[in-house]
Design an enzyme around this catalytic site. Structure first.
Site, short mmCIF file in Angstrom:
data_model
loop_
_atom_site.label_atom_id
_atom_site.label_comp_id
_atom_site.label_asym_id
_atom_site.label_seq_id
_atom_site.Cartn_x
_atom_site.Cartn_y
_atom_site.Cartn_z
N ARG A 15 0.68 -1.34 0.02
CA ARG A 15 -0.03 0.01 0.02
C ARG A 15 0.83 1.28 -0.01
O ARG A 15 0.30 2.46 -0.18
CB ARG A 15 -0.88 0.13 1.14
CG ARG A 15 -2.26 -0.71 1.21
CD ARG A 15 -3.07 -1.11 2.31
NE ARG A 15 -2.30 -1.95 3.33
CZ ARG A 15 -2.76 -2.08 4.52
NH1 ARG A 15 -3.86 -1.38 4.99
NH2 ARG A 15 -2.14 -3.05 5.34
N GLN A 72 13.15 -14.24 5.94
CA GLN A 72 11.81 -15.03 5.66
C GLN A 72 11.69 -14.87 4.29
O GLN A 72 10.98 -13.93 3.67
CB GLN A 72 10.77 -14.13 6.49
CG GLN A 72 9.37 -14.99 6.59
CD GLN A 72 8.21 -14.31 6.95
OE1 GLN A 72 8.23 -13.21 7.16
NE2 GLN A 72 7.19 -14.92 7.39
#
Ligand code: UD1
Ligand code: CA
Length: 459
Positions: A15, A72
């Site tokens: 966003r 990750q």
């Protein structure tokens, strides 16, 4: 207390609509993640693990290799993120979870959370929000005991009415956490491994859960888009400016001042409108910073005045100096006490001695100027020969006439006088006068050319 901190920063931050990873967007002139590091490090933890994924290379390059980075590769949820470093957490201690996109969290709030976490299995930082849209909601029993957290996307319409939200920040027993993490499932609307599901697990095991509220609401404000970034920036500015006001600094119009860094100020400093203070700034007692000035990584000594529209960068200003209006002090400028630099003067990597003046329209680069020197209007130190930089030395009490060019390397002796308009190419001894310009010629017979009318022309 054995403490490990895990900072979650692997998310994409779509966003933000940006090439830059979200946590590198800046608040107060520093990446958001740097603020979170600072809060974490102030707790003196054993380890700080930072889980990165999207833009990991860029983040590591910007913030340095000294941090403990955990990769990750796929962002499968906040629970999955914490699991990436579960085997490195210190057994018998506490684990604190922070978010890389919640930059204003204070060490004080975190200390209160950790204090509670020592007496309970799990301590959640929660907040009652007038508009809780988007956040996970805290589910409580009629007695008020915490039962779990439900994410916005999984919440029933009744649960969406709950105003108490999960800020995401939590602290818990590391040993309990490492037993919960492998049990997380991704059966939810987003098919993610939610860290928040450990709350219901703790409840099932009959473990005690406590909630703590932050000192200020803005501390837990997260940044998901540019609007929130601007809001967090505003909170940061207000907070920094208010703490400076408490220390005795006047801001003529605080809303117009921007601070991007750390400002240290003594009492009775006055900061006028539209000032930008960037990097590390030290302002002595009674310093005045005029309107529209920009000061970066500089020190301004007691009672000095930076008049309007001046730009200072890596400059060191002594006491009772006057700079500007419209002065530009570039890196390596050092003004000794009571010196003066006036309008449209540019100084770079030079020292101006005690009581010396460079008042108008000059360029001083790679120069060392002694005490009580007067540098006339329009003086230029010609420090560059097209290949290398050279030094100009002007000794105490020298007088440099207006519009002189001092061609470096060159030195002007003590109490020497340079006549206006000189181009000085050779060293000038002490007390001497140097005139290095063409001699003035007067022609008393001189007649201005006259226009000849066409009627006067013959043929
Ligand atoms: C999360 C919480 C929600 C809380 C909100 C507060 C969960 C499931 N939900 O929701 O209860 O109200 O934060 O802001 O925890 N991240 C990773 N790896 C991942 C996923 C996320 O590192 O796989 C990081 C993100 O970069 C971010 C943080 O974790 O810094 C939160 O992730 P985000 O997706 O923004 O969670 P929310 O949906 O906001
Ligand atoms: Ca978020």
């Amino acid at each position: 207390m054995l403490l490990d901190v895990v900072i979650l920063a692997a998310g994409k931050g779509s966003r933000m609509r940006s090439k830059l990873p979200k946590v590198l967007h800046e608040v107060g002139g520093r990446p958001m993640l740097a603020h979170v590091f600072k809060a974490a490090e102030s707790l003196a933890p054993n380890n700080v693990f930072t889980v990165v994924g999207h833009g990991a290379d860029q983040i590591q390059e910007k913030l340095g290799s000294t941090h403990n980075w955990i990769l990750q590769e796929q962002q499968l949820g906040t629970g999955h993120a914490v699991s990436q470093c579960a085997n490195q957490l210190t057994s018998g201690g506490l684990t604190l979870i922070l978010y890389g996109d919640v930059p204003l969290i204070s060490a004080d709030t975190l200390r209160r959370l950790l204090k509670e976490a020592q007496f309970h299995s799990l301590a959640l930082l929660t907040l009652d929000m007038p508009d809780p849209t988007g956040y996970g909601r805290i589910l409580r029993s009629e007695q008020g005991d915490i039962l779990g957290i439900v994410e916005q996307k999984d919440a029933t319409s009744a649960e969406k009415e709950i105003k108490e939200v999960n800020t995401g920040i939590m602290a818990c027993s590391t040993d309990a956490l490492t037993t919960w993490l492998p049990k997380l499932k991704n059966k939810n609307a987003q098919q993610e491994y939610y860290l928040t599901d450990i709350v219901a697990m703790a409840v099932q095991e009959g473990k005690s859960i406590v909630s703590v509220q932050p000192n200020h609401m803005f501390e837990v404000e997260g940044v998901n888009n540019r609007q929130q970034l601007a809001l967090v920036e505003e909170f940061y500015q207000t907070q920094h400016i208010q703490s400076l006001m408490k220390q005795g600094v006047t801001f003529v119009n605080p809303k117009t001042v921007t601070i991007r860094g750390e400002v240290t100020a003594e009492t009775d400093v006055i900061v006028d409108v539209n000032v930008v203070l960037e990097g590390s700034i030290v302002l002595g007692e009674d310093v005045y910073i005029g309107p529209n000035s920009i000061i970066k990584n500089s020190i301004v000594g007691q009672s000095s005045r930076i008049e309007s529209n001046s730009l200072l960068e890596q400059a060191e200003i002594g006491r009772q100096c006057v700079v500007g209006p419209f002065a530009r002090l570039r890196p390596g400028t050092k003004l000794m006490d009571q010196s003066k630099v006036g309008n449209f003067v540019e100084i770079k990597k030079s020292q101006i001695g005690v009581g010396s003046k460079v008042n108008h329209l000059s360029y001083i680069g790679d120069a060392e100027i002694g005490e009580h020197v007067n540098v006339g209007a329009g003086t230029i130190t010609c420090n560059y020969d097209g290949v290398s930089k050279h030094k100009t030395t002007i000794d105490d009490n020298a007088f440099i006439g207006s519009n002189s060019a001092l061609v470096a390397p060159v030195s002007i002796g003590r109490s020497a006088t340079v006549a206006a308009g000189s181009v000085v190419t050779k060293d000038v001894p002490s007390n001497a006068l140097v005139i290095a310009r063409t001699r003035q010629i007067i022609n008393e017979q001189w007649q201005r050319p006259k226009k000849v009318c066409s009627s006067e022309l013959k043929d």
